[in-house]
Write a protein that holds these residues in place. Structure first.
Motif, PDB file in Angstrom:
ATOM      1  N   LEU A 159      19.769  38.578  82.559  1.00 46.48           N
ATOM      2  CA  LEU A 159      18.850  38.972  83.620  1.00 46.48           C
ATOM      3  C   LEU A 159      17.463  38.374  83.411  1.00 46.48           C
ATOM      4  CD1 LEU A 159      19.913  42.680  84.190  1.00 46.48           C
ATOM      5  CD2 LEU A 159      20.306  40.723  85.702  1.00 46.48           C
ATOM      6  N   GLN A 160      17.002  38.313  82.174  1.00 49.61           N
ATOM      7  CA  GLN A 160      15.716  37.679  81.900  1.00 49.61           C
ATOM      8  C   GLN A 160      15.765  36.200  82.276  1.00 49.61           C
ATOM      9  OE1 GLN A 160      15.062  38.699  77.729  1.00 49.61           O
ATOM     10  NE2 GLN A 160      13.252  39.856  78.360  1.00 49.61           N
ATOM     11  N   PHE A 161      16.852  35.550  81.927  1.00 51.53           N
ATOM     12  CA  PHE A 161      17.037  34.136  82.251  1.00 51.53           C
ATOM     13  C   PHE A 161      17.025  33.937  83.760  1.00 51.53           C
ATOM     14  CE2 PHE A 161      19.955  30.535  83.051  1.00 51.53           C
ATOM     15  CZ  PHE A 161      19.240  29.535  82.419  1.00 51.53           C
ATOM     16  N   GLN A 162      17.739  34.799  84.470  1.00 51.29           N
ATOM     17  CA  GLN A 162      17.816  34.702  85.926  1.00 51.29           C
ATOM     18  C   GLN A 162      16.449  34.908  86.562  1.00 51.29           C
ATOM     19  OE1 GLN A 162      20.585  37.512  87.586  1.00 51.29           O
ATOM     20  NE2 GLN A 162      21.768  35.917  88.555  1.00 51.29           N
ATOM     21  N   ARG A 163      15.724  35.900  86.086  1.00 49.71           N
ATOM     22  CA  ARG A 163      14.410  36.219  86.665  1.00 49.71           C
ATOM     23  C   ARG A 163      13.386  35.129  86.392  1.00 49.71           C
ATOM     24  NH1 ARG A 163      15.106  42.268  84.714  1.00 49.71           N
ATOM     25  NH2 ARG A 163      16.267  43.041  86.505  1.00 49.71           N
ATOM     26  N   SER A 164      13.593  34.376  85.315  1.00 52.25           N
ATOM     27  CA  SER A 164      12.637  33.313  84.995  1.00 52.25           C
ATOM     28  C   SER A 164      12.967  32.024  85.735  1.00 52.25           C
ATOM     29  CB  SER A 164      12.623  33.056  83.486  1.00 52.25           C
ATOM     30  OG  SER A 164      13.845  32.471  83.069  1.00 52.25           O
ATOM     31  N   GLY A 165      13.904  32.083  86.629  1.00 45.32           N
ATOM     32  CA  GLY A 165      14.265  30.903  87.408  1.00 45.32           C
ATOM     33  C   GLY A 165      15.583  30.302  86.975  1.00 45.32           C
ATOM     34  N   GLY A 166      15.998  30.581  85.748  1.00 45.93           N
ATOM     35  CA  GLY A 166      17.283  30.104  85.272  1.00 45.93           C
ATOM     36  C   GLY A 166      17.431  28.599  85.341  1.00 45.93           C
TER      37      GLY A 166
END
Length: 98
Positions: free
Chosen positions: A63-70
């Motif tokens: 989720l952190q990866f996704q929220r940072s733009g991934g």
């Protein structure tokens, strides 16, 4: 559909997978086993508690990866295809010179 035998936390599991997904699934098993070992070593947790804690950590990282733009894999593939096309054009022009 093929099956793949995997080992996690010393236990064997048989999972179904498509032949073209086998390498990816084997890589995922290695990542998961590494995370299980890492967290187990840090916390001393075992069994179901370790599995739940590891799953929670992986979900949080995702989720952190996704929220940072991934990482935009489709976008990267489009860029690579565009570069390949441009290279093909340049090489075709070079071949005309010789």
């Amino acid at each position: 559909m093929d099956t793949l035998d995997i080992v996690l936390l010393g236990k064997e599991y048989r999972v179904g997978c498509q032949p073209e997904e086998r390498a990816g699934l084997e890589a995922a098993v290695q990542v998961l086993e590494g995370k299980l070992s890492e967290l187990g070593g840090k916390t001393g947790a075992t069994g179901e508690k370790l599995a739940v804690m590891t799953a929670l950590n992986i979900a949080h990282e995702y989720l952190q990866f996704q929220r940072s733009g991934g990482f935009d894999m489709p976008g990267m593939k489009r860029r690579i295809e565009a570069m390949n096309s441009r290279l093909d054009d340049v090489l075709a022009q070079q071949e005309k010179l010789f």
